[in-house]
Write a protein that holds these residues in place. Structure first.
Motif, PDB file in Angstrom:
ATOM      1  N   GLU A   1       2.242  -1.090  -8.366  1.00 24.53           N
ATOM      2  CA  GLU A   1       1.894  -1.003  -9.797  1.00 24.53           C
ATOM      3  C   GLU A   1       0.419  -1.303 -10.012  1.00 24.53           C
ATOM      4  N   GLU A   2      -0.057  -2.308  -9.283  1.00 18.17           N
ATOM      5  CA  GLU A   2      -1.469  -2.689  -9.388  1.00 18.17           C
ATOM      6  C   GLU A   2      -2.375  -1.523  -8.953  1.00 18.17           C
TER       7      GLU A   2
ATOM      8  N   SER B   1       6.454  -3.885  -4.763  1.00 17.30           N
ATOM      9  CA  SER B   1       6.539  -3.053  -5.954  1.00 17.30           C
ATOM     10  C   SER B   1       5.399  -3.388  -6.916  1.00 17.30           C
ATOM     11  N   SER B   2       5.121  -4.669  -7.088  1.00 12.22           N
ATOM     12  CA  SER B   2       4.041  -5.038  -8.021  1.00 12.22           C
ATOM     13  C   SER B   2       2.688  -4.626  -7.450  1.00 12.22           C
ATOM     14  N   MET B   3       2.573  -4.596  -6.129  1.00  8.77           N
ATOM     15  CA  MET B   3       1.322  -4.143  -5.521  1.00  8.77           C
ATOM     16  C   MET B   3       1.066  -2.655  -5.824  1.00  8.77           C
TER      17      MET B   3
ATOM     18  N   LEU C   1       8.690   3.964  -3.991  1.00  8.14           N
ATOM     19  CA  LEU C   1       7.380   3.320  -3.804  1.00  8.14           C
ATOM     20  C   LEU C   1       6.499   4.150  -2.869  1.00  8.14           C
TER      21      LEU C   1
ATOM     22  N   GLU D   1      -1.611   1.583  -9.044  1.00  7.05           N
ATOM     23  CA  GLU D   1      -1.528   2.643 -10.057  1.00  7.05           C
ATOM     24  C   GLU D   1      -2.407   2.321 -11.260  1.00  7.05           C
ATOM     25  N   LYS D   2      -2.396   1.009 -11.633  1.00  3.22           N
ATOM     26  CA  LYS D   2      -3.188   0.599 -12.793  1.00  3.22           C
ATOM     27  C   LYS D   2      -4.671   0.886 -12.530  1.00  3.22           C
TER      28      LYS D   2
ATOM     29  N   ALA E   1      10.002  -6.907  -4.363  1.00  2.00           N
ATOM     30  CA  ALA E   1       9.388  -7.087  -5.684  1.00  2.00           C
ATOM     31  C   ALA E   1       7.880  -7.222  -5.547  1.00  2.00           C
ATOM     32  N   GLU E   2       7.460  -7.957  -4.521  1.00  2.00           N
ATOM     33  CA  GLU E   2       6.015  -8.147  -4.313  1.00  2.00           C
ATOM     34  C   GLU E   2       5.333  -6.810  -3.987  1.00  2.00           C
TER      35      GLU E   2
ATOM     36  N   LYS F   1       6.671  -9.809   3.045  1.00  2.00           N
ATOM     37  CA  LYS F   1       6.748  -9.666   1.581  1.00  2.00           C
ATOM     38  C   LYS F   1       8.113  -9.137   1.117  1.00  2.00           C
TER      39      LYS F   1
END
Lengths: 672, 74
Positions: A108-109, A104-106, A65, A111-112, A101-102, A98
């Motif tokens: 990803e966000e 990690s999704s941040m 990450l 990156e998006k 997983a939280e 946090k």
């Protein structure tokens, strides 16, 4: 001075381990010790903590990450508005509760939101750089290409040959005729001062043989980008030019879009970078800790003044389930205690010296205050010019302003800028004593020179043995007054006595404090030897009426000094005591370097004056200014190095003990 | 004549010691440049090492000064 450290041990329930670790990282005062390297009964029952597979997996995920987050951060410029530390801190705290997983999704966000734009930016940059390389080459070939008529069955290759190898083109033409059975044509021309360009046109059926031949000849073939390779050179050039003009506006737009994203994401990215780095660091520290059954054990050092605060925080947060105790360190443990410095603001800049050598060992005397006293004196004695001091002061202020604007600042330069600031003040004071302002500029303007070109003494402080007056201004170029020359040398030797004497006194105190009798006697011996020399030379050059007493007394002191040093430090100690005389003479550099500086300054003024009046005055000022600039550069560099040397070689060698362990608290460092 | 010899003596004292310093510094400088390429953190030591042979020229300067203080016939 050195901070007093306390050895501490933190014991708590294993279930609270990670919370305790986070709290300690937040406190940022504990210097961790590796429990696996500890010996003795106290540590015999402890098992070192290990990274289990779950923790290992967590660390790998965090590292992944961090890598992805840092990759995005490196593409975003900081936003135009000022990002405050408080904003980053607030964001950092929001991550603390946090889950992985939280987080990690941040990422990803993030990156998006950025991936497409970043990729597009990279593509444009790569294309721009690629096409920019082709453009000048094709431009060279272009005048020739227009002479080549393209036909379906024929193909062409462009070559660039250095002017000095142009005869190779004749050889290539002959070979080409042979390979293609004369189904070829060669156009060549000189395209610039050093280059000949040639276009070889030949039937397509010979393409492979021709390319093989050219490959073996190692000539510089002009290759077009693959997508343009089928096009004639003029068309290819046009297309490259069109694309080169299209890319910059596109790139600008992408960068603007990324700046907008930076406005929204920058704080999150920076805070996340720090948070991830800190979490990885705390996981990396785990193997340093010990455990037994249900408890964990953390050992380390902490400044004594911080122990109470740490105890209170742990008590409040964990309600007695975690205990911090102060241990009494053994002699061996004290040897491994970390060193932490705490000096007043005026003295602190001189800690720069510990970026060149290790800081002092714990339990010994911190000599920063000694450096803070003597470094400016030694520097000022050598530079000693009011004008140069003002230039140095201005430069330092400029340097400090520039450093303030920079994001990442070197601590060394920050500290050294303050050292130079203090040194410029001491140079001004010594400059006033010598009455030097850009050498003898002020003296020339005021007409304070006698017929022989020497400064007139305005304030008589005394007379030398030959009856000549001396006082203020104290002239450094003292050819007319050899006694003054001698006086200045005596002054530098006395500075040496004070400097080295202080170092020896520190060594003596250190020896007494550590009950090291031999060490103390060795230092006392050196000191006695130096003082003996002072008594002898005081009788010879100073109070001559006491010469008959001073000589034998001084000699006895010197001999006893060598004896004591020999007793304390062995043969080497005795020898070293005798060599202290050489150390004292070494301070003559203060006068020598100062003399070189003032002579160069006077030469600058003399050369400037040689241009005479009228229109030549300007030229004279320029010449003098250039020489003064050179002299200032030398005048700052040389005294800095020499002062450093006198401190490190003449003074520190007399007492200094370097530390192997520097205080590095376990804290939130953000990966810095 | 003697004054000339005094001057030559002083010049030799400073000149030879300056040459010796220069020679030593060239050797140390080259070695330290090599060391710095491997370990840039040795920069502080490099400065000190290079400055150490300067003692020779300083001593030469002192001797030169003492010689110039002599009077012809002394």
């Amino acid at each position: 001075m050195l901070l007093t450290m306390s050895k501490v041990e933190i014991v708590g329930l294993k279930s609270l381990f990670f919370q305790v670790l986070e709290t300690l990282q937040d406190l940022g005062t504990l210097h961790l010790e590796d429990i696996t390297k500890k010996k003795g009964p106290r540590y015999a029952d402890l098992i070192p903590m290990e990274m289990d597979p779950a923790l290992e997996e967590e660390r790998n995920l965090l590292q992944n990450l961090a890598m992805r987050n840092n990759a995005i951060l490196s593409e975003l410029a900081p936003p135009d508005r000022r990002v405050t530390r408080a904003e980053i801190e607030e964001k950092y705290r929001s991550f603390q509760g946090k889950t992985l997983a939280e987080i990690s999704s941040m990422v990803e966000e993030e990156e998006k939101a950025t991936r497409e734009l970043i990729n597009y930016k990279h593509e444009l940059e790569v294309e721009l750089s690629r096409l920019s390389k082709y453009e000048p080459i094709i431009k060279k070939v272009y005048p020739l290409a227009s002479r080549v008529t393209a036909t379906e069955n024929y193909t062409s290759v462009a070559l660039l040959v250095e002017e000095r190898y142009k005869q190779v083109l004749d050889y290539i033409e002959k070979e080409l005729e042979r390979i293609t059975n004369n189904q070829c044509e060669v156009f060549s021309a000189r395209v610039d001062e050093n280059t000949h360009a040639a276009i070889l046109v030949f039937h397509k059926r010979y393409s492979e043989q021709v390319h093989n031949f050219l490959a073996t000849e190692n000539v510089n073939q002009v290759r077009l980008p693959s997508e343009l390779s089928d096009k004639p050179y003029d068309e290819a050039l046009k297309e490259i030019e069109t694309r080169l003009s299209e890319i910059p506006p596109k790139l600008k737009k992408v960068r603007e879009d990324l700046e907008k994203i930076s406005e929204d994401w920058y704080v999150t990215l920076v805070a996340l970078k720090e948070y991830l780095a800190d979490r990885i660091e705390s996981l990396n520290a785990i193997p340093k800790f010990g455990q037994s059954g249900h408890v964990f054990v953390i050992t380390g050092w902490m400044p004594s003044e911080k122990v109470e605060e740490a105890r209170r925080v742990l008590e409040q947060k964990f309600e007695g389930k975690v205990e911090l105790t102060e241990e009494v360190p053994t002699h061996e443990e004290l040897e491994e205690a970390p060193t932490a410095l705490k000096n007043p603001a005026v003295v602190r800049p001189f800690e720069f010296i510990y970026m060149l050598i290790n800081p002092p060992k714990y339990g010994h005397i911190d000599p920063t205050f000694l450096v803070a006293i003597f470094f400016p004196i030694l520097f000022g004695f050598m530079l000693g010019d009011m004008g140069y001091a003002l230039v140095l002061l201005g430069t330092v202020f400029l340097m400090k302003r520039m450093l303030k604007k920079r994001e990442s600042r070197s601590l060394f330069f920050e500290l050294f800028a303050n050292v130079l600031l203090i040194c410029s003040i001491s140079s001004f004071v010594f400059g006033l004593l010598y009455f030097e302002f850009f050498g003898d500029l002020l003296v020339r303007l005021l007409g304070w020179k006698d017929a022989a070109g020497h400064m007139v003494v305005k304030w008589v402080w005394g007379h030398t043995s030959s009856g000549k007056p001396w006082g203020w201004p104290l002239e450094r170029i003292a050819q007319a007054n050899p006694d003054l020359f001698k006086l200045l040398l005596i002054v530098v030797a006395l500075i040496g006595v004070l400097h080295m004497g202080s170092a020896l006194v520190i060594g003596l105190i250190d020896g007494i404090r550590h009950h090291d009798r031999k060490h103390a006697l060795e230092k006392l011996g050196y000191l006695l030897f130096v003082l003996g020399l002072v008594v002898i030379f005081g009788g010879v050059w100073g109070v001559k009426s006491l010469k008959s007493v001073a000589m034998p007394v001084g000699a006895v002191m010197a001999v006893v000094g060598i004896g004591l040093a020999g007793y304390g430090g062995g043969f080497g100690g005795g020898l070293e005591a005798a060599l202290t005389f050489g150390n004292l003479l070494s301070y003559a550099r203060l006068y020598g370097i100062g003399l070189a500086s003032v002579i160069l300054a006077e030469v600058a003024n003399e050369l400037g004056a040689e241009f005479g009046g009228g229109a030549m005055v300007f030229l004279g000022v320029v010449v003098a200014a250039l020489l003064h600039v050179l002299n200032i550069a030398l005048g700052v560099l040389s005294p800095s190095i020499q002062s450093l040397r006198l401190n490190l070689v003449e003074s520190f060698t007399k007492f200094y003990k370097e530390s192997d362990v520097v205080y590095k608290p376990f804290k939130r460092s953000g990966g810095e | 004549m003697e004054l000339g010899l005094i001057a030559i003596g002083a010049a030799l004292a400073i000149g030879l010691s300056a040459l010796a310093t220069g020679w030593s510094q060239s050797k140390i400088g080259a070695a330290m440049a090599g060391a710095l390429a491997e370990k840039p953190e040795l920069a502080g030591n490099a400065i000190i090492m290079i400055a150490i042979p300067e003692t020779m020229v300083v001593l030469g300067f002192v001797i030169g000064f003492l010689i110039t203080g002599l009077k012809p016939g002394e």
